[in-house]
Structure formats: C-alpha cells, structure tokens
Scaffold this motif. Structure first.
Motif, short mmCIF file in Angstrom:
data_model
loop_
_atom_site.label_atom_id
_atom_site.label_comp_id
_atom_site.label_asym_id
_atom_site.label_seq_id
_atom_site.Cartn_x
_atom_site.Cartn_y
_atom_site.Cartn_z
N HIS A 172 58.35 -3.11 68.54
CA HIS A 172 59.22 -3.79 69.51
C HIS A 172 59.81 -5.02 68.82
O HIS A 172 59.08 -5.83 68.26
CB HIS A 172 58.42 -4.21 70.72
N LEU A 229 59.48 -0.28 75.49
CA LEU A 229 59.03 -0.91 74.26
C LEU A 229 59.15 0.07 73.11
O LEU A 229 58.55 1.15 73.13
CB LEU A 229 57.58 -1.39 74.40
N PHE A 233 57.83 -9.94 77.02
CA PHE A 233 58.08 -8.50 77.08
C PHE A 233 56.93 -7.87 77.86
O PHE A 233 55.85 -8.44 78.01
CB PHE A 233 58.19 -7.89 75.68
N THR A 285 66.15 -2.93 75.12
CA THR A 285 66.51 -3.98 74.18
C THR A 285 67.72 -3.52 73.39
O THR A 285 67.75 -2.38 72.89
CB THR A 285 65.34 -4.30 73.24
N GLN A 311 68.06 -8.57 76.16
CA GLN A 311 67.27 -7.76 77.08
C GLN A 311 68.13 -7.31 78.26
O GLN A 311 68.88 -8.10 78.83
CB GLN A 311 66.08 -8.57 77.60
N ILE A 332 62.12 -8.53 68.48
CA ILE A 332 62.44 -9.74 69.23
C ILE A 332 63.22 -10.69 68.34
O ILE A 332 62.92 -10.83 67.14
CB ILE A 332 61.15 -10.42 69.74
N GLU A 344 60.31 -2.92 80.61
CA GLU A 344 61.32 -2.47 79.65
C GLU A 344 60.72 -1.39 78.76
O GLU A 344 59.51 -1.21 78.68
CB GLU A 344 61.80 -3.63 78.79
#
Length: 701
Positions: A149, A145, A139, A564, A547, A151, A143
C-alpha cells in the motif's frame, strides 16, 4: 515503557511485573499482524487475552517537500497501528514510541514497512523531520489496500520545542516522556492526562529527556497553540500541562517542564435518609468542554469514592443518586489528597447546568439500569445508566443548539427532545420494537445470494449511541427462497436500504409498529457499478497517492469501497450503487472535495481538481479582552459551490484552527446560551493561504 515476549509453539505468551493501569498489547509475526488490544491491569491479578492475527499488507511511500516536491531524506517515519478500543472504554494508555515500527526515509524520500499492518484494522503513517511540521496519512478497511500500500507524505516548514525536564527540587529528570498536544486532544483525554482513549496520530508529538534532562520535540506547526507535559514511566511524578504558543515564522520555541508528585481526591456524601448508591464523576479543569473523563459507581452503604494519581490542578466533582444531584470544585495539590463532602439534603450548589429525568416503561414504571445517551445537533456528547429509581442526569456540554436523549435496553428504546437548555423533569418512555419482511425480486441462484445486508435509518437512532443502536442500524439476515425478515427495529418511520451479493436493493420507506411485522412485498435490485476518473491539482498535474472514498454515510460499506490514485492520478472505485452517489477526494495538505456521481451505469468522471486548504487561526476574546475558553467557531461558505460548512470548539487556551477551501467564508463565534453569534466576520481565502483572524466580542459565559 514497552515489554516484549515471544509466543511458544502453543501461541501462548506471558508478561510479569507489569505496572497497574491501562496498557495496549500488540502481537505480530512475519507477514502476520492485528489490531492492538487495550488491557486494564489490576494489582495482584492475572489478565488473559486472545489475539487474532491476519495476513498483513506492506506499507511503502515517499516523503516530499510541500513547496518544491523535492524528496526529504532522513525523515523519521512511524507506522502507528490502530488500537482496537471497545465502545465505552474509559481510558487507554498512550503507546510508547517503541511500540510502533519506525524507519528513516532514504535519499529519494522513500520508505518501506515490510511487515506492514493488518488491512482490516488499518493504521496511520506519520513522518517528522527537523524543521518540518509532522504529516500523516491514515488507511484502513474503507479503501482497497494494494500490496504494497503506497502513501505520499508532504512536509511543510515546522517548529521544534526544546527545554529541560526537572524535578521539583531543581535536579534534572532524565528518561522522562515528553508529550505535546494540540488543545483539542484533551477533549477525549483520561482523568490523568498521561492516559488517552486512543492514539492521536501526528497530533500527538513525543520526545524523551536525555541525561541532563534536556529534550527536543519536532513536528510542531508554526503559529500553533499546544499543551506540553511530561511524566516518568514507572514512577508517579507528572507535570501539569502548560500552554505553548509557536509564533508565526518561528522555527524553535523553549518550554522547561517541572515534574510534581500526583495528588488524590476523596469524596464523601451524606443524607438524612442514609447513604444511597451514587454515581460519581470527576473531570479536570480547565479543558475544552469535553464530557466527563471518568465515571464510577459506588455500592450502597459506601458513602465515599477515592481517586488517586491525579495530576495537580482544579477538578469538578459530580454526584447523582436517586434523582438528586450535587457538584463541587476542588484543587488537587502535589503529593496531597483533598477531601470533598457533599450534603444531599441541601439544594444543589455546584457549578454547571444539567439535564435529567426518569426512564419509564409503557405502564409508567421506572426502569433501572437503562443506557441513556445525550447528543447534540452534530455529535454524541455523553452516556450514563439509570439508577434504582430509573433516574438519570447529565451535565450539558455548553454547546449552542438542540439536545436529544435516547434510552436503550435490549430490544426496546425511547427518546426525549429536542430541548435547548437545562431540563430537570424529562421523561423517556421505552416502547417495544417491530419487524419488517419482504422478498428480493428475480434473485439469481448462487451462494453469494444467501445473505442480505440492510441499513435502517430512523430518527430514533443516534450517531455513536449506546448498545445495539450505535449509529443508523446495519443488520445481516439470511435469505430463504429470496425472503428476508428484519426484527428488533425501532417504531415509527424507517428507510431501508440493502445489498445482496453484487446487487444493490432500492431504498424503501416503511412504518414500523410495535409488536407487528410490516410486509414490503417485492424489492428490486440492480448491479453495483464502477466509477473511474483522474485527480489533479489546480494546474492540471496529476496527484498520485490521492485517496478516493465512496461515501455511504458510514453504512453498508464494503471493506474495499475506496481507492488510491496511481502515478497518473487515475482511480477506480468499485461497488458503487446504481442510484446517485457521492465520492470523497482527499490528499495530504489539500482540501477535501465531494463529487456527486449521477445515477446510471459505470461512469468516468474525467479530471477532478483538488486544491490546497487555507489555514485560519487566531485568539478568541470577550468584550473585556479576556480569553474565551468555551464556545464554537462556525465557518459557512459565503459564495456557494461545493464547499461544506464546518465547526470547531474553542480550545481551553482561547484559540481556534480552521482548515478551509479557497473562497469566501463567514466565520462566526457561538457562545453557550447565546441566541445569536457573538462575532461574525467575512474572509476571502486563497489556495494554501495562512491567515490569522482574531475574534473579539461577547461576554464570557
């Protein structure tokens, strides 16, 4: 391997007693962080650094089983921060495991890094669990955030490498750092493999030997090819790199390691005209065909260059001076120094093929200390600097296709090429640059409209080139009454694309003339737009944490040009230009998909399916059955559609790995110097399929 210090009230911190060589420095405070900085430590000297900290973003997520989507508890999750290595840095240290924060996933697979990392430098999260292959997610500023953030990491079955680390006398070596590399990692490795340009993410797996010398490294792929080695932090002993193959379906492999004392290499050269200044470069063999790993200039009159702390093995030594070039091979033995002597009056006798020439100004005078970059059809290959006579030389990397050269010094540049093989008399002429001016039409009032950012595309600009011409050029200029002036542009046809605040400027083509200013007149702007949609799997189920990135060819990229997906798989991407654009969709363990967004206003793309990639791997052998250690594997979609072709180098162990989308593919083996593929096979791949496809054909180059 890790030293820590606490900064005082003035922000100052000091380390003493550090070993010489390359290292990485990180600084953090509660809620604050920043990128790591490389530092080279010289014996007896103090090195100073300034570190800028920014507010961090917490990083959270979950670890799931790839097949069942069940949570994985007890996985070791590491947050690896970006090491901010300046362009042109030769080597950097592999950060030890203590340098990055590590947590263990909870019963529901969740994890949290409360301190997080700097959103402008980014990083990657890596998860490893017993019996599973390591997974990672990167990341960064491409992008938006969120805070925290989030994942999602999916683990598939993997393998563990176990063994014992011993000294040369057979005694165990506790406390040794064990590293497992895929073969391609050495493409950018340092001269001694214990140093690298930057961290390698989950592709670099680490372990440490215990009191009896035993170790275990988890996270390997089943049916994968690796290199394994070890060294002792703070001591000179290092092991050679040994090949390691994980057979299909195997959950554990054995690899014992022997530490040896490093060796050295001393080069001397002579000539009847004296001992001139020379450029000396060395690289270890075998490796996967990468560029020189260490280059060093030697001052006039020295006539020698010494390299210490080399891991044992076979090396190539190159020397270039005043338009002459020679090379030799030498084997470095443990604990010994080998001497190589080159006679510059004799014709070149060393291995390899090269390209060389001279850089001139427009009046034909040689130009010294000019940066010259070599690139292939697909990537930057190497850079060098001209000597006193304006001459330069490269060893060609052996990739099939065309080559270009670009020379840069300040605001002037030139180029040569394309050419397809060895070339000894190339001429690059440096030419002056030009300027472009214009006016943004109907510009609203406001502070956000006081600066314009422009992208300049020109056939003279090289990806990953040197100096100010690194990639297609991006320039920020002030606006005065709506007018702008772009200076220092390369001569010839250029395409300009710009942005002012929320307005995206229409692309314009212009001819740039040396020493002159071209007027674009009025340039119209239109507001950027929003794009929404939902990412799903092949069955239509949403893919949370997928993503979505806005692909602008790496240019004019806002810090937050991506998103995201939320729990329902939906996304919102802002800052999309009014013209036709491309979105890139990706998710851990699945294929990458490029989606075209039509020109116009805000758009909803609906459901976008993202499938798992198929994995194709195998060995590459010649007609005589011997492994190829050079060449390129090319995969071309045979059935059309959205899939894009890809290429990977053949590893130094004669193997390859391809990750392809489901469908029909043609896989080719391209060997250096060959006009046609040595092997061509057609395969049909299903989603998530594991396929072994050994290739055989052609002669070893």
């Amino acid at each position: 391997g890790v030293a820590e210090a606490l900064a005082g009230t003035d922000g100052a911190a000091e380390f003493e007693g550090l070993p010489r060589g390359w290292g990485g420095v990180h600084a953090e405070a509660a809620g604050w962080g920043g990128p790591g900085l490389p530092v080279h430590l010289d014996a007896g000297r103090t090195t100073s650094l300034e570190i800028l900290l920014r507010r961090t973003v917490p990083v959270a997520g979950r670890v799931l089983d790839e097949g069942t989507e069940a949570p994985v508890a007890g996985a070791r999750v590491t947050l690896r921060r970006t090491l901010d290595v300046p362009y042109g840095t030769a080597t950097g240290a592999i950060p030890e495991t203590g340098g990055d924060p590590e947590v263990v996933s909870a019963a529901d697979g969740s994890f949290l890094f409360a301190e997080g990392c700097d959103p402008e430098s980014g990083g990657r999260v890596v998860a490893v669990a017993p019996g599973r292959r390591a997974a990672e997610a990167a990341f960064g500023p491409w992008e938006r955030l969120q805070s925290p953030h989030r994942i999602l990491l999916r683990l598939e079955p993997g393998a563990t490498c176990r063994g014992i680390v011993r000294f040369a006398d057979g005694s165990p070596a506790p406390g040794a750092s064990v590293l497992v590399f895929p073969g391609w990692v050495l493409r950018n490795a340092g001269l001694s493999w214990r140093t690298r340009l930057e961290p390698a993410g989950s592709s670099l797996l680490r372990g440490r030997s215990g009191p009896g010398g035993s170790y275990a490294v988890e996270g390997l792929a089943r049916d994968g090819d690796y290199l394994v080695g070890a060294f002792l932090p703070g001591r000179p002993e290092i092991s050679p790199l040994d090949s390691l193959h994980v057979p299909p379906g195997e959950a554990e492999v054995q690899a014992d390691i022997t530490l040896e004392s490093p060796g050295g290499l001393e080069l001397r050269w002579r000539s009847s005209s004296g001992v001139p200044e020379a450029r000396v470069a060395v690289r270890r063999r075998p490796d996967p065909g990468g560029p020189f790993e260490v280059s060093r200039w030697v001052k006039a009159g020295a006539g020698r260059a010494a390299f210490e702390d080399l891991s044992p093995g076979l090396y190539e030594v190159d020397l270039e001076t005043e338009g002459r070039w020679d090379a030799a091979e030498a084997r470095v033995e443990p604990g010994a120094s080998v001497e190589v002597v080159l006679d510059l009056d004799a014709p070149p006798s060393g291995p390899g093929q090269g390209a060389g020439g001279v850089v001139l100004d427009e009046e034909g005078r040689p130009q010294r200390f000019v940066t010259v970059s070599l690139r292939t059809d697909s990537a930057h290959a190497a850079s060098t600097t001209t000597g006193e006579a304006g001459t330069f030389r490269f060893r060609l990397p052996g990739v099939r296709g065309r080559y270009w050269l670009t020379a840069v010094r300040g605001e002037i540049l030139g180029r040569a090429g394309p050419f397809e093989g060895p070339a000894a008399d190339l001429r690059i002429v440096l030419a002056a640059t030009g300027s472009v001016e214009g006016e943004v039409a109907a510009l609203p009032a406001g502070p956000e409209y006081g600066e314009a950012e422009f992208l300049v595309r020109s056939d003279l600009l090289l990806l990953e080139g040197a100096g100010p011409w690194r990639g297609p050029l991006t320039r920020k200029v002030p606006l005065r009454g709506g007018r702008f002036l772009l200076q220092g542009l390369p001569r010839g046809p250029c395409v300009l694309e710009g942005r002012v605040g929320p307005l995206h400027l229409e692309p314009r083509r212009v001819e740039v003339l040396p020493g002159r200013t071209a007027d674009l007149g009025q340039v119209a702007g239109a507001p950027e737009r929003k794009v929404t949609g939902r990412v799903v799997d092949a069955a239509g189920a949403p893919l949370p944490e997928a993503q979505v990135r806005f692909d602008r060819d790496g240019l004019l990229r806002k810090p937050f040009s991506g998103a995201t997906c939320d729990a329902g798989g939906r996304f919102l991407v802002e800052g999309v230009p009014p013209g036709e654009a491309t979105l890139m969709l990706s998710s851990s363990g699945r294929g990458t998909r490029f989606v075209t967004v039509p020109a116009g206003g805000d758009a909803d793309l609906g459901d976008l399916a993202l499938t798992r990639k198929a994995h194709v791997s195998g060995c590459v052998r010649g007609e005589d059955g011997a492994l190829h250690q050079e060449g390129v594997i090319e995969a071309i979609p045979a059935g059309g559609g959205e899939a894009k072709g890809t290429t990977v180098p053949v590893s130094g162990q004669g193997s390859y790995d391809l990750f392809l989308e489901a469908g029909e593919w043609e896989i080719r083996l391209l060997l250096p110097g060959a006009a046609a593929p040595a092997v061509s096979v057609r395969v049909g791949l299903a989603e998530g399929e594991e396929r072994r496809e050994d290739l055989r054909g052609g002669r070893r180059p």
